[in-house]
Write a protein that holds these residues in place. Sequence first.
Motif, PDB file in Angstrom:
ATOM      1  N   ALA A  36       0.488 -22.964  26.778  1.00 39.57           N
ATOM      2  CA  ALA A  36       1.230 -21.841  26.135  1.00 39.57           C
ATOM      3  C   ALA A  36       0.812 -20.694  25.942  1.00 39.57           C
ATOM      4  O   ALA A  36      -0.513 -20.375  25.596  1.00 39.57           O
ATOM      5  CB  ALA A  36       1.410 -22.731  24.819  1.00 39.57           C
ATOM      6  N   ASN A  37       2.284 -19.639  26.261  1.00 36.45           N
ATOM      7  CA  ASN A  37       1.966 -18.284  25.893  1.00 36.45           C
ATOM      8  C   ASN A  37       1.903 -17.836  24.119  1.00 36.45           C
ATOM      9  O   ASN A  37       2.460 -18.372  23.720  1.00 36.45           O
ATOM     10  CB  ASN A  37       3.358 -17.435  26.555  1.00 36.45           C
ATOM     11  N   LEU A  38       0.577 -17.423  24.041  1.00 38.03           N
ATOM     12  CA  LEU A  38      -0.165 -17.121  23.119  1.00 38.03           C
ATOM     13  C   LEU A  38       1.190 -15.984  22.217  1.00 38.03           C
ATOM     14  O   LEU A  38       2.412 -16.776  21.309  1.00 38.03           O
ATOM     15  CB  LEU A  38      -1.199 -15.881  22.868  1.00 38.03           C
ATOM     16  N   LYS A  39       1.848 -15.065  22.253  1.00 40.55           N
ATOM     17  CA  LYS A  39       2.434 -13.691  22.244  1.00 40.55           C
ATOM     18  C   LYS A  39       3.767 -14.794  21.922  1.00 40.55           C
ATOM     19  O   LYS A  39       4.307 -14.636  20.450  1.00 40.55           O
ATOM     20  CB  LYS A  39       2.726 -13.127  22.664  1.00 40.55           C
ATOM     21  N   ASN A  40       4.407 -15.673  22.642  1.00 42.03           N
ATOM     22  CA  ASN A  40       5.662 -16.279  22.102  1.00 42.03           C
ATOM     23  C   ASN A  40       5.946 -17.771  21.268  1.00 42.03           C
ATOM     24  O   ASN A  40       6.355 -17.170  20.861  1.00 42.03           O
ATOM     25  CB  ASN A  40       6.270 -16.716  23.706  1.00 42.03           C
ATOM     26  N   THR A  41       4.342 -17.793  22.033  1.00 41.24           N
ATOM     27  CA  THR A  41       4.155 -19.625  20.903  1.00 41.24           C
ATOM     28  C   THR A  41       4.092 -19.369  19.712  1.00 41.24           C
ATOM     29  O   THR A  41       4.709 -19.448  18.734  1.00 41.24           O
ATOM     30  CB  THR A  41       3.141 -20.137  21.214  1.00 41.24           C
ATOM     31  N   LEU A  42       3.019 -17.879  18.690  1.00 36.88           N
ATOM     32  CA  LEU A  42       2.853 -17.082  17.246  1.00 36.88           C
ATOM     33  C   LEU A  42       4.212 -16.571  17.075  1.00 36.88           C
ATOM     34  O   LEU A  42       3.782 -16.272  16.086  1.00 36.88           O
ATOM     35  CB  LEU A  42       1.534 -16.856  17.400  1.00 36.88           C
ATOM     36  N   LEU A  70      -4.578 -12.296  13.796  1.00 38.08           N
ATOM     37  CA  LEU A  70      -5.031 -12.926  14.386  1.00 38.08           C
ATOM     38  C   LEU A  70      -6.158 -12.353  14.853  1.00 38.08           C
ATOM     39  O   LEU A  70      -7.442 -12.454  15.102  1.00 38.08           O
ATOM     40  CB  LEU A  70      -4.289 -12.823  16.025  1.00 38.08           C
ATOM     41  N   ILE A  71      -6.118 -11.328  14.712  1.00 38.43           N
ATOM     42  CA  ILE A  71      -7.459 -10.267  15.363  1.00 38.43           C
ATOM     43  C   ILE A  71      -8.156 -11.048  14.344  1.00 38.43           C
ATOM     44  O   ILE A  71      -9.603 -10.825  14.355  1.00 38.43           O
ATOM     45  CB  ILE A  71      -7.478  -8.629  16.304  1.00 38.43           C
ATOM     46  N   ALA A  72      -7.809 -10.232  13.026  1.00 38.69           N
ATOM     47  CA  ALA A  72      -8.785 -10.242  11.621  1.00 38.69           C
ATOM     48  C   ALA A  72      -9.328 -11.744  11.397  1.00 38.69           C
ATOM     49  O   ALA A  72     -10.674 -12.388  11.302  1.00 38.69           O
ATOM     50  CB  ALA A  72      -8.196 -10.112  10.167  1.00 38.69           C
ATOM     51  N   LEU A  73      -8.543 -12.777  11.412  1.00 35.81           N
ATOM     52  CA  LEU A  73      -9.062 -14.692  11.593  1.00 35.81           C
ATOM     53  C   LEU A  73      -9.733 -14.521  12.553  1.00 35.81           C
ATOM     54  O   LEU A  73     -10.279 -15.613  12.371  1.00 35.81           O
ATOM     55  CB  LEU A  73      -7.237 -15.180  11.798  1.00 35.81           C
ATOM     56  N   THR A  74      -9.736 -14.000  14.100  1.00 37.52           N
ATOM     57  CA  THR A  74     -10.906 -14.559  14.363  1.00 37.52           C
ATOM     58  C   THR A  74     -11.980 -13.671  14.122  1.00 37.52           C
ATOM     59  O   THR A  74     -13.026 -14.282  14.395  1.00 37.52           O
ATOM     60  CB  THR A  74     -10.564 -13.640  15.720  1.00 37.52           C
ATOM     61  N   GLU A  75     -11.543 -12.119  13.778  1.00 36.64           N
ATOM     62  CA  GLU A  75     -13.054 -11.813  13.964  1.00 36.64           C
ATOM     63  C   GLU A  75     -13.899 -13.097  11.930  1.00 36.64           C
ATOM     64  O   GLU A  75     -14.640 -13.321  12.340  1.00 36.64           O
ATOM     65  CB  GLU A  75     -13.154 -10.627  13.250  1.00 36.64           C
ATOM     66  N   SER A  76     -12.954 -12.663  11.639  1.00 35.36           N
ATOM     67  CA  SER A  76     -13.737 -13.828  10.146  1.00 35.36           C
ATOM     68  C   SER A  76     -13.768 -14.775  10.516  1.00 35.36           C
ATOM     69  O   SER A  76     -14.912 -15.235   9.413  1.00 35.36           O
ATOM     70  CB  SER A  76     -12.748 -13.437   9.114  1.00 35.36           C
ATOM     71  N   ASN A  77     -13.489 -16.072  11.097  1.00 36.01           N
ATOM     72  CA  ASN A  77     -14.068 -16.978  11.006  1.00 36.01           C
ATOM     73  C   ASN A  77     -14.998 -17.255  12.498  1.00 36.01           C
ATOM     74  O   ASN A  77     -15.649 -18.015  12.757  1.00 36.01           O
ATOM     75  CB  ASN A  77     -12.217 -17.870  11.340  1.00 36.01           C
ATOM     76  N   ILE A 101      -5.311 -11.928  27.293  1.00 34.18           N
ATOM     77  CA  ILE A 101      -4.994 -13.022  26.388  1.00 34.18           C
ATOM     78  C   ILE A 101      -3.369 -13.094  26.458  1.00 34.18           C
ATOM     79  O   ILE A 101      -2.817 -13.030  25.277  1.00 34.18           O
ATOM     80  CB  ILE A 101      -6.153 -13.093  25.118  1.00 34.18           C
ATOM     81  N   ILE A 102      -3.640 -13.540  26.788  1.00 31.97           N
ATOM     82  CA  ILE A 102      -2.137 -14.007  27.481  1.00 31.97           C
ATOM     83  C   ILE A 102      -1.430 -15.844  27.220  1.00 31.97           C
ATOM     84  O   ILE A 102      -0.815 -16.067  26.305  1.00 31.97           O
ATOM     85  CB  ILE A 102      -1.496 -14.036  29.104  1.00 31.97           C
TER      86      ILE A 102
END
Length: 103
Positions: free
Chosen positions: A47-53, A63-70, A83-84
């Motif tokens: 699934a396309n990340l941009k469209n789905t989210l 999303l970047i902050a979530l990735t960094e913190s987790n 990252i598609i």
Amino acid sequence: MSSLFYHGIFTKKYFIFAIMDNAIIQRVNALLIEEFELDETLVTPGANLKNTLDLDSLDYIDLIALTESNFGCKIPPGDFNSIITFNDLYTYIQAHTSQQAII
């Protein structure tokens, strides 16, 4: 293994297949479903990340902050362009984090 011949130089081509860590997939999916209030059936590897989210510029920052913190890895803007799909995100996180950050 295939062999290639370029401009008089004999080279061998190797393929390395990494096994995707299921823990990463589950953790990423759980975080995104919660953070972006998604129907879990929409989150599939292709699934396309941009469209789905339904990402806008502020959502990208989230999303970047979530990735960094987790996961302990920050996604530079230049990398984010590649990252598609969800699978691209799983692969990126796996390549840029250690197993301790997942647990």
